[in-house]
Design a protein around this motif. Structure first.
Motif, PDB file in Angstrom:
ATOM      1  N   MET A   1       0.825  -1.200   0.000  1.00  0.00           N
ATOM      2  CA  MET A   1       0.000   0.000   0.000  1.00  0.00           C
ATOM      3  C   MET A   1       0.869   1.264   0.000  1.00  0.00           C
ATOM      4  O   MET A   1       0.593   2.195  -0.747  1.00  0.00           O
ATOM      5  CB  MET A   1      -0.922  -0.040   1.222  1.00  0.00           C
ATOM      6  CG  MET A   1      -1.980   1.009   1.197  1.00  0.00           C
ATOM      7  SD  MET A   1      -3.092   0.759  -0.188  1.00  0.00           S
ATOM      8  CE  MET A   1      -4.461   1.694   0.328  1.00  0.00           C
ATOM      9  N   GLN A   2       1.904   1.294   0.844  1.00  0.00           N
ATOM     10  CA  GLN A   2       2.767   2.472   0.880  1.00  0.00           C
ATOM     11  C   GLN A   2       3.457   2.699  -0.454  1.00  0.00           C
ATOM     12  O   GLN A   2       3.642   3.836  -0.870  1.00  0.00           O
ATOM     13  CB  GLN A   2       3.816   2.329   1.980  1.00  0.00           C
ATOM     14  CG  GLN A   2       3.289   2.573   3.368  1.00  0.00           C
ATOM     15  CD  GLN A   2       4.394   2.468   4.405  1.00  0.00           C
ATOM     16  OE1 GLN A   2       5.402   1.820   4.189  1.00  0.00           O
ATOM     17  NE2 GLN A   2       4.183   3.117   5.537  1.00  0.00           N
ATOM     18  N   ARG A   3       3.832   1.619  -1.114  1.00  0.00           N
ATOM     19  CA  ARG A   3       4.495   1.732  -2.407  1.00  0.00           C
ATOM     20  C   ARG A   3       3.558   2.379  -3.433  1.00  0.00           C
ATOM     21  O   ARG A   3       3.973   3.223  -4.225  1.00  0.00           O
ATOM     22  CB  ARG A   3       4.941   0.352  -2.869  1.00  0.00           C
ATOM     23  CG  ARG A   3       5.724   0.373  -4.133  1.00  0.00           C
ATOM     24  CD  ARG A   3       6.236  -1.000  -4.466  1.00  0.00           C
ATOM     25  NE  ARG A   3       7.000  -0.946  -5.694  1.00  0.00           N
ATOM     26  CZ  ARG A   3       7.440  -2.002  -6.316  1.00  0.00           C
ATOM     27  NH1 ARG A   3       7.218  -3.202  -5.824  1.00  0.00           N
ATOM     28  NH2 ARG A   3       8.121  -1.889  -7.432  1.00  0.00           N
ATOM     29  N   ARG A   4       2.301   1.981  -3.412  1.00  0.00           N
ATOM     30  CA  ARG A   4       1.320   2.547  -4.338  1.00  0.00           C
ATOM     31  C   ARG A   4       1.113   4.037  -4.062  1.00  0.00           C
ATOM     32  O   ARG A   4       1.044   4.849  -4.993  1.00  0.00           O
ATOM     33  CB  ARG A   4      -0.004   1.796  -4.208  1.00  0.00           C
ATOM     34  CG  ARG A   4      -0.984   2.129  -5.312  1.00  0.00           C
ATOM     35  CD  ARG A   4      -2.253   1.319  -5.234  1.00  0.00           C
ATOM     36  NE  ARG A   4      -1.987  -0.094  -5.025  1.00  0.00           N
ATOM     37  CZ  ARG A   4      -2.790  -0.901  -4.339  1.00  0.00           C
ATOM     38  NH1 ARG A   4      -3.905  -0.459  -3.820  1.00  0.00           N
ATOM     39  NH2 ARG A   4      -2.488  -2.164  -4.189  1.00  0.00           N
ATOM     40  N   GLU A   5       1.034   4.397  -2.794  1.00  0.00           N
ATOM     41  CA  GLU A   5       0.868   5.809  -2.429  1.00  0.00           C
ATOM     42  C   GLU A   5       2.082   6.637  -2.842  1.00  0.00           C
ATOM     43  O   GLU A   5       1.943   7.760  -3.335  1.00  0.00           O
ATOM     44  CB  GLU A   5       0.635   5.939  -0.924  1.00  0.00           C
ATOM     45  CG  GLU A   5      -0.716   5.440  -0.478  1.00  0.00           C
ATOM     46  CD  GLU A   5      -0.876   5.439   1.038  1.00  0.00           C
ATOM     47  OE1 GLU A   5      -0.031   6.041   1.742  1.00  0.00           O
ATOM     48  OE2 GLU A   5      -1.838   4.828   1.517  1.00  0.00           O
ATOM     49  N   ARG A   6       3.282   6.081  -2.646  1.00  0.00           N
ATOM     50  CA  ARG A   6       4.507   6.781  -3.038  1.00  0.00           C
ATOM     51  C   ARG A   6       4.535   6.968  -4.551  1.00  0.00           C
ATOM     52  O   ARG A   6       4.884   8.042  -5.053  1.00  0.00           O
ATOM     53  CB  ARG A   6       5.735   6.003  -2.576  1.00  0.00           C
ATOM     54  CG  ARG A   6       7.039   6.684  -2.945  1.00  0.00           C
ATOM     55  CD  ARG A   6       8.248   5.882  -2.452  1.00  0.00           C
ATOM     56  NE  ARG A   6       9.480   6.560  -2.763  1.00  0.00           N
ATOM     57  CZ  ARG A   6      10.120   6.476  -3.925  1.00  0.00           C
ATOM     58  NH1 ARG A   6       9.629   5.741  -4.902  1.00  0.00           N
ATOM     59  NH2 ARG A   6      11.251   7.134  -4.124  1.00  0.00           N
ATOM     60  N   THR A   7       4.161   5.924  -5.287  1.00  0.00           N
ATOM     61  CA  THR A   7       4.146   6.006  -6.743  1.00  0.00           C
ATOM     62  C   THR A   7       3.172   7.082  -7.203  1.00  0.00           C
ATOM     63  O   THR A   7       3.508   7.900  -8.074  1.00  0.00           O
ATOM     64  CB  THR A   7       3.767   4.645  -7.356  1.00  0.00           C
ATOM     65  OG1 THR A   7       4.753   3.691  -6.964  1.00  0.00           O
ATOM     66  CG2 THR A   7       3.694   4.716  -8.868  1.00  0.00           C
ATOM     67  N   ARG A   8       2.006   7.116  -6.615  1.00  0.00           N
ATOM     68  CA  ARG A   8       1.023   8.138  -6.980  1.00  0.00           C
ATOM     69  C   ARG A   8       1.555   9.532  -6.675  1.00  0.00           C
ATOM     70  O   ARG A   8       1.404  10.456  -7.478  1.00  0.00           O
ATOM     71  CB  ARG A   8      -0.287   7.906  -6.232  1.00  0.00           C
ATOM     72  CG  ARG A   8      -1.315   8.956  -6.570  1.00  0.00           C
ATOM     73  CD  ARG A   8      -2.605   8.753  -5.865  1.00  0.00           C
ATOM     74  NE  ARG A   8      -3.449   9.916  -6.132  1.00  0.00           N
ATOM     75  CZ  ARG A   8      -4.717   9.970  -5.909  1.00  0.00           C
ATOM     76  NH1 ARG A   8      -5.339   8.933  -5.406  1.00  0.00           N
ATOM     77  NH2 ARG A   8      -5.398  11.050  -6.166  1.00  0.00           N
TER      78      ARG A   8
END
Length: 77
Positions: A1-8
């Motif tokens: 989840m954190q990776r997706r938020e960082r990517t966004r």
């Protein structure tokens, strides 16, 4: 989840670079763009950093507000 938020988050930041017209201005030269960003970071660390950051924030807010207004009135931009 954190990776997706960082990517966004990174995609949104890249969108701001594009929206500001910097990509076209430097003809998509990444070294020039990076150098410009380093220059901005340096200015933000100078003695008058508070004034500089406040100025940038006002300019950005005005641009966002103008864009929102244009979108509400159906401008073709």
């Amino acid at each position: 989840m954190q990776r997706r938020e960082r990517t966004r988050h990174l995609i949104e930041l890249g969108g701001l670079v594009q929206k500001a017209g910097l990509v076209e201005l430097v003809e998509d030269d990444r070294a020039t763009l990076y150098g410009a960003l380093l220059e901005l970071a340096g200015r933000a660390r100078d003695d008058d950093a508070g004034d500089v950051l406040a100025l940038w924030k006002r300019r950005g807010k005005r641009a966002f507000d103008a864009e929102a207004e244009e979108n509400q009135t159906g401008g073709s931009g």
